[in-house]
Design a protein around this motif. Structure first.
Motif, PDB file in Angstrom:
ATOM      1  N   SER A   6      -2.446   7.397  -0.940  1.00  0.00           N
ATOM      2  CA  SER A   6      -1.331   8.026  -1.636  1.00  0.00           C
ATOM      3  C   SER A   6      -0.157   7.052  -1.541  1.00  0.00           C
ATOM      4  N   ALA A   7       0.490   6.784  -2.638  1.00  0.00           N
ATOM      5  CA  ALA A   7       1.578   5.815  -2.652  1.00  0.00           C
ATOM      6  C   ALA A   7       2.510   6.147  -3.800  1.00  0.00           C
ATOM      7  N   ALA A   8       3.732   6.564  -3.461  1.00  0.00           N
ATOM      8  CA  ALA A   8       4.726   6.822  -4.495  1.00  0.00           C
ATOM      9  C   ALA A   8       4.962   5.531  -5.272  1.00  0.00           C
ATOM     10  N   MET A   9       5.327   5.661  -6.530  1.00  0.00           N
ATOM     11  CA  MET A   9       5.611   4.502  -7.382  1.00  0.00           C
ATOM     12  C   MET A   9       6.504   3.512  -6.648  1.00  0.00           C
ATOM     13  N   GLY A  10       6.086   2.243  -6.606  1.00  0.00           N
ATOM     14  CA  GLY A  10       6.926   1.207  -6.021  1.00  0.00           C
ATOM     15  C   GLY A  10       6.754   0.992  -4.522  1.00  0.00           C
ATOM     16  N   THR A  11       5.751   1.633  -3.914  1.00  0.00           N
ATOM     17  CA  THR A  11       5.475   1.409  -2.488  1.00  0.00           C
ATOM     18  C   THR A  11       5.020  -0.039  -2.283  1.00  0.00           C
ATOM     19  N   GLN A  12       5.528  -0.669  -1.238  1.00  0.00           N
ATOM     20  CA  GLN A  12       5.163  -2.058  -0.969  1.00  0.00           C
ATOM     21  C   GLN A  12       3.723  -2.147  -0.468  1.00  0.00           C
ATOM     22  N   ILE A  13       2.938  -3.016  -1.114  1.00  0.00           N
ATOM     23  CA  ILE A  13       1.531  -3.198  -0.757  1.00  0.00           C
ATOM     24  C   ILE A  13       1.379  -4.550  -0.065  1.00  0.00           C
ATOM     25  N   LYS A  14       0.666  -4.531   1.084  1.00  0.00           N
ATOM     26  CA  LYS A  14       0.531  -5.755   1.882  1.00  0.00           C
ATOM     27  C   LYS A  14      -0.905  -6.261   1.901  1.00  0.00           C
ATOM     28  N   ALA A  15      -1.047  -7.569   2.013  1.00  0.00           N
ATOM     29  CA  ALA A  15      -2.378  -8.178   2.093  1.00  0.00           C
ATOM     30  C   ALA A  15      -3.059  -7.745   3.382  1.00  0.00           C
ATOM     31  N   ALA A  16      -4.308  -7.304   3.278  1.00  0.00           N
ATOM     32  CA  ALA A  16      -5.053  -6.822   4.435  1.00  0.00           C
ATOM     33  C   ALA A  16      -5.366  -7.943   5.422  1.00  0.00           C
ATOM     34  N   ASN A  17      -5.396  -9.184   4.912  1.00  0.00           N
ATOM     35  CA  ASN A  17      -5.665 -10.327   5.781  1.00  0.00           C
ATOM     36  C   ASN A  17      -5.230 -11.588   5.034  1.00  0.00           C
ATOM     37  N   SER A  18      -5.293 -12.717   5.726  1.00  0.00           N
ATOM     38  CA  SER A  18      -4.902 -13.968   5.081  1.00  0.00           C
ATOM     39  C   SER A  18      -5.991 -14.422   4.110  1.00  0.00           C
ATOM     40  N   GLY A  19      -5.599 -15.237   3.130  1.00  0.00           N
ATOM     41  CA  GLY A  19      -6.561 -15.713   2.156  1.00  0.00           C
ATOM     42  C   GLY A  19      -5.869 -16.355   0.979  1.00  0.00           C
ATOM     43  N   ARG A  20      -6.587 -16.413  -0.139  1.00  0.00           N
ATOM     44  CA  ARG A  20      -6.071 -17.022  -1.360  1.00  0.00           C
ATOM     45  C   ARG A  20      -6.079 -15.984  -2.475  1.00  0.00           C
ATOM     46  N   VAL A  21      -4.973 -15.891  -3.204  1.00  0.00           N
ATOM     47  CA  VAL A  21      -4.881 -14.952  -4.331  1.00  0.00           C
ATOM     48  C   VAL A  21      -5.677 -15.535  -5.503  1.00  0.00           C
ATOM     49  N   VAL A  22      -6.690 -14.806  -5.982  1.00  0.00           N
ATOM     50  CA  VAL A  22      -7.541 -15.341  -7.045  1.00  0.00           C
ATOM     51  C   VAL A  22      -7.407 -14.598  -8.374  1.00  0.00           C
ATOM     52  N   ILE A  23      -6.909 -13.366  -8.361  1.00  0.00           N
ATOM     53  CA  ILE A  23      -6.600 -12.677  -9.624  1.00  0.00           C
ATOM     54  C   ILE A  23      -5.265 -11.953  -9.486  1.00  0.00           C
ATOM     55  N   VAL A  24      -4.385 -12.183 -10.456  1.00  0.00           N
ATOM     56  CA  VAL A  24      -3.163 -11.385 -10.631  1.00  0.00           C
ATOM     57  C   VAL A  24      -3.138 -11.076 -12.119  1.00  0.00           C
ATOM     58  N   HIS A  25      -3.513  -9.862 -12.500  1.00  0.00           N
ATOM     59  CA  HIS A  25      -3.730  -9.615 -13.931  1.00  0.00           C
ATOM     60  C   HIS A  25      -3.597  -8.136 -14.255  1.00  0.00           C
ATOM     61  N   ASP A  26      -3.117  -7.857 -15.447  1.00  0.00           N
ATOM     62  CA  ASP A  26      -3.054  -6.487 -15.926  1.00  0.00           C
ATOM     63  C   ASP A  26      -4.362  -6.156 -16.638  1.00  0.00           C
ATOM     64  N   MET A  27      -5.211  -5.337 -16.012  1.00  0.00           N
ATOM     65  CA  MET A  27      -6.552  -5.043 -16.514  1.00  0.00           C
ATOM     66  C   MET A  27      -6.574  -3.689 -17.219  1.00  0.00           C
ATOM     67  N   TYR A  28      -7.591  -3.490 -18.054  1.00  0.00           N
ATOM     68  CA  TYR A  28      -7.690  -2.228 -18.792  1.00  0.00           C
ATOM     69  C   TYR A  28      -7.934  -1.048 -17.851  1.00  0.00           C
ATOM     70  N   PHE A  29      -8.967  -1.133 -17.031  1.00  0.00           N
ATOM     71  CA  PHE A  29      -9.315  -0.017 -16.148  1.00  0.00           C
ATOM     72  C   PHE A  29      -8.547  -0.050 -14.822  1.00  0.00           C
TER      73      PHE A  29
END
Ligand SMILES: [Zn+2]
Length: 199
Positions: free
Chosen positions: A104-127
């Motif tokens: 549950s997350a109200a609009m605009g809740t800050q989301i944090k990376a679960a662990n270290s790594g490399r970001v491989v997709i940042v995209h607005d998807m259909y589903f």
């Protein structure tokens, strides 16, 4: 989830171990979403295919070395409201299995990376709506869906706990929340099991 109960080989780091798959009954639920997410109009099919190909490509390009360190953290400071494995019936017609946890997350809740790594997709998807995928190496990925704002760029090396996005209600949803998924070697895992490993 779809395996028959029994013993199966699991290959990791060149070693094969035998794992036991036991029977389990998952709950089911019915969900109502806008019809375009159950029977997508013809003109978005090319977009949907392109987005599937984008995910397939990153899921096959994880580096063999470990980019994660220590325990995985929950991505949002809230509880999850829908569990992994729930059999969902969308609009009375389309059957689908829930392959992650819904926080549950109200609009605009800050989301944090679960662990270290490399970001491989940042995209607005259909589903998935706003989607961030983090590659943790060794074919372990975490996915964050339905986001309203991105705070990282594709290719960025990120630290555990780093803010990566703001939650939202984009894509196939009934309201604002964060869908959090974990993939390893091509299969979606129960994220809460991973989060509990170190507690
Ligand atoms: Zn979900």
């Amino acid at each position: 989830m779809d395996r028959e109960p029994g013993k199966y080989p699991l290959v990791f780091n060149g070693q094969t171990v035998e794992v036991m798959v036991k029977p389990h009954v998952y709950p089911s639920s019915t969900i109502t979403v806008p019809p375009k997410f159950v029977k997508p109009p013809k003109e978005v099919q090319a977009r949907i295919d392109e987005e599937s190909a984008m995910k397939r490509a990153v899921f096959h390009s994880s580096p063999p070395e470990r980019l994660w360190k220590g325990r995985f953290l929950a991505p949002a400071p809230t509880r999850y409201t829908s569990s992994f494995g729930v059999r969902r019936l969308y609009n009375g017609s389309t059957q689908s299995t829930h392959q992650g946890l819904d926080y549950s997350a109200a609009m605009g809740t800050q989301i944090k990376a679960a662990n270290s790594g490399r970001v491989v997709i940042v995209h607005d998807m259909y589903f998935e709506g706003g989607l961030v995928v983090v590659d943790h190496g060794e074919s372990i990925f975490t996915l964050y869906m339905h986001l309203s704002k991105f705070l990282v760029k594709e290719g960025a090396e990120i630290e555990k706990g780093q803010p990566i996005a703001k939650s939202g209600s984009s894509g196939r949803v009934t309201g604002p929340h964060l869908h959090f998924a974990v993939q390893w070697q091509g299969s979606y895992l129960e994220p809460s099991t991973l989060l509990r490993l170190w507690t």
